[in-house]
Design a protein around this motif. Structure first.
Motif, mmCIF file in Angstrom:
data_model
loop_
_atom_site.group_PDB
_atom_site.id
_atom_site.type_symbol
_atom_site.label_atom_id
_atom_site.label_comp_id
_atom_site.label_asym_id
_atom_site.label_seq_id
_atom_site.Cartn_x
_atom_site.Cartn_y
_atom_site.Cartn_z
ATOM 1 N N THR A 16 21.606 62.524 -40.680
ATOM 2 C CA THR A 16 21.207 62.696 -42.080
ATOM 3 C C THR A 16 22.361 63.199 -42.955
ATOM 4 O O THR A 16 22.503 62.774 -44.103
ATOM 5 N N GLU A 17 23.210 64.091 -42.435
ATOM 6 C CA GLU A 17 24.301 64.594 -43.270
ATOM 7 C C GLU A 17 25.387 63.542 -43.484
ATOM 8 O O GLU A 17 26.231 63.679 -44.380
ATOM 9 N N TYR A 18 25.380 62.469 -42.684
ATOM 10 C CA TYR A 18 26.360 61.396 -42.833
ATOM 11 C C TYR A 18 25.871 60.288 -43.776
ATOM 12 O O TYR A 18 26.579 59.308 -43.985
ATOM 13 N N ILE A 19 24.675 60.423 -44.315
ATOM 14 C CA ILE A 19 24.151 59.417 -45.233
ATOM 15 C C ILE A 19 24.906 59.488 -46.554
ATOM 16 O O ILE A 19 25.054 60.562 -47.143
ATOM 17 N N ASN A 20 25.384 58.355 -47.018
ATOM 18 C CA ASN A 20 26.006 58.277 -48.334
ATOM 19 C C ASN A 20 24.912 57.916 -49.339
ATOM 20 O O ASN A 20 24.509 56.764 -49.457
ATOM 21 N N TRP A 21 24.446 58.907 -50.056
ATOM 22 C CA TRP A 21 23.299 58.722 -50.957
ATOM 23 C C TRP A 21 23.638 57.881 -52.169
ATOM 24 O O TRP A 21 22.739 57.317 -52.814
ATOM 25 N N ILE A 22 24.916 57.765 -52.506
ATOM 26 C CA ILE A 22 25.284 56.922 -53.648
ATOM 27 C C ILE A 22 24.792 55.501 -53.432
ATOM 28 O O ILE A 22 24.204 54.878 -54.327
ATOM 29 N N TYR A 23 24.987 54.968 -52.219
ATOM 30 C CA TYR A 23 24.585 53.587 -51.944
ATOM 31 C C TYR A 23 23.071 53.460 -51.821
ATOM 32 O O TYR A 23 22.496 52.424 -52.163
ATOM 33 N N GLY A 29 18.646 51.040 -58.015
ATOM 34 C CA GLY A 29 18.988 50.827 -59.418
ATOM 35 C C GLY A 29 19.457 52.053 -60.165
ATOM 36 O O GLY A 29 19.433 52.066 -61.404
ATOM 37 N N PHE A 30 19.892 53.090 -59.438
ATOM 38 C CA PHE A 30 20.370 54.311 -60.076
ATOM 39 C C PHE A 30 21.893 54.344 -60.117
ATOM 40 O O PHE A 30 22.553 53.925 -59.168
ATOM 41 N N GLN A 31 22.435 54.879 -61.198
ATOM 42 C CA GLN A 31 23.875 55.069 -61.302
ATOM 43 C C GLN A 31 24.318 56.203 -60.360
ATOM 44 O O GLN A 31 23.517 57.072 -60.005
ATOM 45 N N PRO A 32 25.598 56.214 -59.954
ATOM 46 C CA PRO A 32 26.071 57.217 -58.990
ATOM 47 C C PRO A 32 25.811 58.661 -59.398
ATOM 48 O O PRO A 32 25.576 59.512 -58.541
ATOM 49 N N ARG A 33 25.833 58.951 -60.695
ATOM 50 C CA ARG A 33 25.650 60.349 -61.111
ATOM 51 C C ARG A 33 24.298 60.910 -60.694
ATOM 52 O O ARG A 33 24.163 62.116 -60.468
ATOM 53 N N PHE A 34 23.295 60.043 -60.567
ATOM 54 C CA PHE A 34 21.969 60.528 -60.171
ATOM 55 C C PHE A 34 21.912 60.850 -58.677
ATOM 56 O O PHE A 34 21.042 61.594 -58.229
ATOM 57 N N ALA A 38 21.418 64.792 -54.100
ATOM 58 C CA ALA A 38 21.524 65.015 -52.652
ATOM 59 C C ALA A 38 22.424 66.196 -52.325
ATOM 60 O O ALA A 38 22.352 66.745 -51.224
ATOM 61 N N ASP A 39 23.256 66.631 -53.294
ATOM 62 C CA ASP A 39 24.162 67.753 -53.066
ATOM 63 C C ASP A 39 23.578 69.076 -53.555
ATOM 64 O O ASP A 39 24.221 70.118 -53.408
#
Length: 301
Positions: A16-23, A29-34, A38-39
């Protein structure tokens, strides 16, 4: 150097800690800032402060992202312990021969850039990061594949939202397994980065030495090379099957190569012409018409 095939089995909480939530958020359909939710610490005060940091017009979207992240974590907890995530890898004696790799005697043709991003950039090929055959000295290249338990999606097939949620999480878990197994290989199995000490943010930003280009990605765009990787890895060991077009099943699967050269970096092959297509098809031992269908997006119009 270890050259046999190794299988690793992960619990979901291992990844779970290795998940890249940006992708993950991009898939919704969310921009990276959203994805920064996760942080954030999970307490109400931290979440409220994060929400308040957005302009008023963006807060509804931020609240939606917050709820999606909450539901994603709830689903991860619900499948943890019931399903596994699998990885397989192999480190091989390797050399480059022009635009080909020689991996334990198997020829693995690659594509070279024909256009530059900047005027003085080299025209890169992944084989550039491997010691040439003419040197007489063997080098090392890794191959890997990861996948989820194919049964993970079944309990959610009657609920469209939950099915979409588990599918997008499955894709992230397969990528997370690739990230984690690559870290293990760098630091201990291959051991070329024994002293690596990165934060999770640095790791997800790929601030480490070496690269792990996956099949279908810009530097390795021909998905039919999955068949070559299957010959080297025997991916059915972890439940991966290939369709007649080289697509992996389960769909939440990743396969690719690993390079350790300090100068190795990600790049895009970009557009190729008919001459290079014909040369590549000949090196693959395939008809041009067969290879063309895999590289339509890369062909000059």
């Amino acid at each position: 150097m270890q050259t046999d095939i190794t299988t690793v089995v992960y619990d979901i909480h291992d990844l779970t800690e290795y998940i890249n939530w940006i992708y993950f958020f991009h898939a919704w359909g969310f921009q990276p800032r959203f994805a920064a939710i996760a942080d954030i610490h999970g307490c109400d005060a931290c979440r409220a402060s994060w929400l308040a940091s957005f302009p008023v017009e963006d807060r509804a979207k931020a609240a939606e992202a917050m709820q999606l992240h909450k539901e994603a974590n709830r689903m991860l907890n619900s499948v943890d312990g019931k399903y596994k995530v699998y990885a397989i890898y192999r480190l091989m004696n390797a050399n480059s021969d022009g635009d080909n790799l020689l991996l334990e005697g198997t020829r693995f043709p690659l594509l070279r850039q024909q256009t530059r991003v900047r005027p003085n950039d080299p025209f890169l090929c992944l084989s550039d990061f491997v010691r040439p055959l003419s040197s007489g000295i063997p080098d090392t290249v890794g191959a890997f594949a990861t996948t989820i338990d194919e049964n993970m999606e079944q309990p959610f097939e009657s609920d469209d939202y939950k099915l979409m949620l588990v599918k997008t999480l499955g894709e992230r878990l397969a990528e997370a397994a690739a990230e984690k197994v690559h870290e293990t290989i760098r630091k201990s199995v291959w051991g070329y980065a024994k002293d690596e000490h990165l934060t999770m943010k640095q790791l997800l930003n790929k601030d480490y030495q070496g690269i792990r280009p996956a099949v279908g990605y810009p530097s390795l765009p021909d998905i039919s090379v999955s068949f070559l990787l299957d010959e080297l890895l025997d991916m059915k060991r972890i439940g991966i099957k290939l369709t007649e077009n080289g697509m992996m099943q389960p769909h939440a699967s990743v396969c690719g190569l690993m390079f350790a050269h300090p100068a190795s970096r990600y790049f895009s092959v970009g557009k190729i012409d008919e001459e290079q297509l014909a040369d590549y098809a000949a090196r693959r031992g395939c008809e041009v018409s067969e290879i063309r269908k895999y590289l339509v997006a890369n062909l000059q119009q």
